[in-house]
Design an enzyme around this catalytic site. Structure first.
Site, PDB file in Angstrom:
ATOM      1  N   TYR A 153       0.842  -1.209   0.000  1.00 57.40           N
ATOM      2  CA  TYR A 153       0.000   0.000   0.000  1.00 57.40           C
ATOM      3  C   TYR A 153       0.877   1.259   0.000  1.00 57.40           C
ATOM      4  CZ  TYR A 153      -3.434   3.373   1.898  1.00 57.40           C
ATOM      5  OH  TYR A 153      -4.251   4.460   2.114  1.00 57.40           O
ATOM      6  N   LYS A 157       0.938   4.298  -2.826  1.00 56.66           N
ATOM      7  CA  LYS A 157       0.656   5.698  -2.497  1.00 56.66           C
ATOM      8  C   LYS A 157       1.887   6.576  -2.747  1.00 56.66           C
ATOM      9  CE  LYS A 157      -3.673   5.152  -1.293  1.00 56.66           C
ATOM     10  NZ  LYS A 157      -4.786   5.822  -1.969  1.00 56.66           N
TER      11      LYS A 157
HETATM   12  N1  LIG Z   1      -8.941   5.123   6.134  1.00 53.08           N
HETATM   13  C1  LIG Z   1      -7.688   5.548   6.286  1.00 53.08           C
HETATM   14  O1  LIG Z   1      -7.093   5.450   7.379  1.00 53.08           O
HETATM   15  C2  LIG Z   1      -6.959   6.196   5.123  1.00 53.08           C
HETATM   16  C3  LIG Z   1      -5.770   6.867   5.405  1.00 53.08           C
HETATM   17  C4  LIG Z   1      -5.084   7.476   4.363  1.00 53.08           C
HETATM   18  C5  LIG Z   1      -5.573   7.410   3.086  1.00 53.08           C
HETATM   19  N2  LIG Z   1      -6.743   6.755   2.823  1.00 53.08           N
HETATM   20  C6  LIG Z   1      -7.207   6.696   1.442  1.00 53.08           C
HETATM   21  O2  LIG Z   1      -8.474   7.305   1.350  1.00 53.08           O
HETATM   22  C7  LIG Z   1      -9.196   6.732   0.258  1.00 53.08           C
HETATM   23  C8  LIG Z   1     -10.586   6.353   0.724  1.00 53.08           C
HETATM   24  O3  LIG Z   1     -10.472   5.326   1.683  1.00 53.08           O
HETATM   25  P1  LIG Z   1     -11.513   5.138   2.885  1.00 53.08           P
HETATM   26  O4  LIG Z   1     -10.744   5.252   4.139  1.00 53.08           O
HETATM   27  O5  LIG Z   1     -12.681   6.009   2.669  1.00 53.08           O
HETATM   28  O6  LIG Z   1     -11.855   3.600   2.695  1.00 53.08           O
HETATM   29  P2  LIG Z   1     -13.201   2.844   2.374  1.00 53.08           P
HETATM   30  O7  LIG Z   1     -14.286   3.276   3.271  1.00 53.08           O
HETATM   31  O8  LIG Z   1     -12.818   1.410   2.347  1.00 53.08           O
HETATM   32  O9  LIG Z   1     -13.554   3.350   0.905  1.00 53.08           O
HETATM   33  C9  LIG Z   1     -12.855   2.918  -0.222  1.00 53.08           C
HETATM   34  C10 LIG Z   1     -13.691   3.214  -1.454  1.00 53.08           C
HETATM   35  O10 LIG Z   1     -12.974   2.774  -2.607  1.00 53.08           O
HETATM   36  C11 LIG Z   1     -13.823   1.948  -3.385  1.00 53.08           C
HETATM   37  N3  LIG Z   1     -13.054   0.943  -4.088  1.00 53.08           N
HETATM   38  C12 LIG Z   1     -12.185   0.041  -3.570  1.00 53.08           C
HETATM   39  N4  LIG Z   1     -11.714  -0.752  -4.537  1.00 53.08           N
HETATM   40  C13 LIG Z   1     -12.301  -0.348  -5.691  1.00 53.08           C
HETATM   41  C14 LIG Z   1     -12.237  -0.791  -7.030  1.00 53.08           C
HETATM   42  N5  LIG Z   1     -11.466  -1.823  -7.398  1.00 53.08           N
HETATM   43  N6  LIG Z   1     -12.983  -0.157  -7.958  1.00 53.08           N
HETATM   44  C15 LIG Z   1     -13.764   0.885  -7.610  1.00 53.08           C
HETATM   45  N7  LIG Z   1     -13.874   1.358  -6.357  1.00 53.08           N
HETATM   46  C16 LIG Z   1     -13.147   0.732  -5.421  1.00 53.08           C
HETATM   47  C17 LIG Z   1     -14.786   1.310  -2.375  1.00 53.08           C
HETATM   48  O11 LIG Z   1     -16.012   0.962  -3.006  1.00 53.08           O
HETATM   49  P3  LIG Z   1     -16.466  -0.499  -3.472  1.00 53.08           P
HETATM   50  O12 LIG Z   1     -15.955  -1.467  -2.443  1.00 53.08           O
HETATM   51  O13 LIG Z   1     -17.946  -0.376  -3.515  1.00 53.08           O
HETATM   52  O14 LIG Z   1     -15.853  -0.679  -4.802  1.00 53.08           O
HETATM   53  C18 LIG Z   1     -15.021   2.488  -1.427  1.00 53.08           C
HETATM   54  O15 LIG Z   1     -16.032   3.312  -1.940  1.00 53.08           O
HETATM   55  C19 LIG Z   1      -8.365   5.540  -0.226  1.00 53.08           C
HETATM   56  O16 LIG Z   1      -7.641   5.899  -1.363  1.00 53.08           O
HETATM   57  C20 LIG Z   1      -7.423   5.287   0.934  1.00 53.08           C
HETATM   58  O17 LIG Z   1      -6.227   4.677   0.518  1.00 53.08           O
HETATM   59  C21 LIG Z   1      -7.457   6.146   3.821  1.00 53.08           C
END
Ligand SMILES: NC(=O)c1ccc[n+]([C@@H]2O[C@H](COP(=O)([O-])OP(=O)(O)OC[C@H]3O[C@@H](n4cnc5c(N)ncnc54)[C@H](OP(=O)(O)O)[C@@H]3O)[C@@H](O)[C@H]2O)c1
Length: 266
Positions: A153, A157
């Site tokens: 991951y 990123k």
């Molecule tokens: N949560 C954290 O601690 C954190 C920290 C830093 C950065 N981020 C980043 O923030 C972003 C959002 O993450 P989140 O925390 O909101 O996580 P989340 O709740 O798991 O949301 C991830 C989203 O991405 C979609 N997704 C995943 N795989 C996909 C695919 N193959 N095709 C299309 N859509 C896909 C999921 O929808 P479906 O499953 O319906 O496809 C979901 O809507 C990500 O890029 C993550 O890396 C998160």
């Protein structure tokens, strides 16, 4: 940034940060294209947000599949987008050797290849039309400060961070801006499992993170690290020995994993 009546595309809008951004932007009157794999969730969200003249188009698509990404591009190029938030992403929190190769490939295709393909094609298209477009790439602190037990991951990123910030500067002064938005931990579905249990105190509320993302997008900032504590940590990281910081992070994440493993199953 006045988004009332303007089209914004958000990937990964079925949960977490993408869903929250969709809600906040709809409240400001933006029309939305929302995409993710789970069609039922997108449909429900589109219904919920389609009030007060807001138009929402839900398009189910898998960002790890080339054909799906191309299909999305055809659809969104029909609309006068003013912004796109490329937020869809997946992680693997655990020992790298436990990760199936197919899962790694899906992560690489979602986080890196799909996102980069969309960015590249939209830059080409909006350069040709001359219309204004703001692109946001949602990366992570892990792209700036690699995290043990999220090795793959962190790598994905790091690519997006380097690609996005370089492109942001390449496009300076043009009709297109690129903003790399790097959050720390956020309380979302991604961090809802047992393995994140002992790290939960570090997670930021998703509403606050979405608000900060909107401000960074509006300001066309090339790179925005979310949250004061994360910015401070990153600053300190520059002056501390890398091995010390990486060792400390590794110990913390190893403990989170072993706490989760020793938790009694209900
Ligand atoms: N949560 C954290 O601690 C954190 C920290 C830093 C950065 N981020 C980043 O923030 C972003 C959002 O993450 P989140 O925390 O909101 O996580 P989340 O709740 O798991 O949301 C991830 C989203 O991405 C979609 N997704 C995943 N795989 C996909 C695919 N193959 N095709 C299309 N859509 C896909 C999921 O929808 P479906 O499953 O319906 O496809 C979901 O809507 C990500 O890029 C993550 O890396 C998160």
């Amino acid at each position: 940034m006045n988004v009332k009546g303007q089209w914004v595309w958000i990937t990964g809008a079925s949960s977490g940060l993408g869903l929250e951004l969709a809600k906040q932007l709809a409240q400001q009157g933006a029309n939305l294209v929302i995409t993710a794999r789970r069609a039922d969730r997108l449909e429900a969200l589109a219904k919920e947000l389609s009030v007060g003249g807001v138009e929402v188009r839900a398009l189910a698509a898998d960002m790890s599949r080339h054909a799906d990404v191309e299909r999305l591009l055809v659809e969104v190029k029909k609309l006068p987008l003013v912004a796109v938030v490329l937020n869809a992403g997946v992680t693997h929190f655990g020992h790298h050797h436990e990760m199936e190769w197919a899962s790694f490939e899906a992560m690489l295709h979602t986080n890196v290849i799909g996102t980069t393909r969309v960015t590249s094609e939209l830059v080409r298209h909006y350069q040709a039309t001359g219309a204004s477009l703001r692109i946001m790439l949602v990366t992570s602190m892990a792209g700036l400060m690699p995290v043990p037990f999220q090795a793959a991951y962190s790598g994905t990123k790091a690519f997006l961070t380097a690609f996005g910030t370089a492109l942001a500067h390449e496009l300076k002064g043009t009709n297109i801006s690129v903003t790399v938005f790097a959050p720390g931990g956020i309380a979302t579905e991604m961090t809802s499992g047992d393995r994140f249990e002992s790290l939960r105190g570090w997670l930021a509320p998703v509403g606050d993170v979405a608000q900060e993302a909107r401000s960074a997008l509006a300001a066309r900032q090339p790179l925005h690290v979310q949250g004061f504590v994360n910015r401070l940590g990153l600053f300190a990281f520059r002056f501390l020995p890398r091995n010390l910081v990486m060792g400390q992070l590794g110990r913390q994440y190893r403990k989170a994993l072993s706490d989760a493993a020793s938790k009694p199953r209900s």
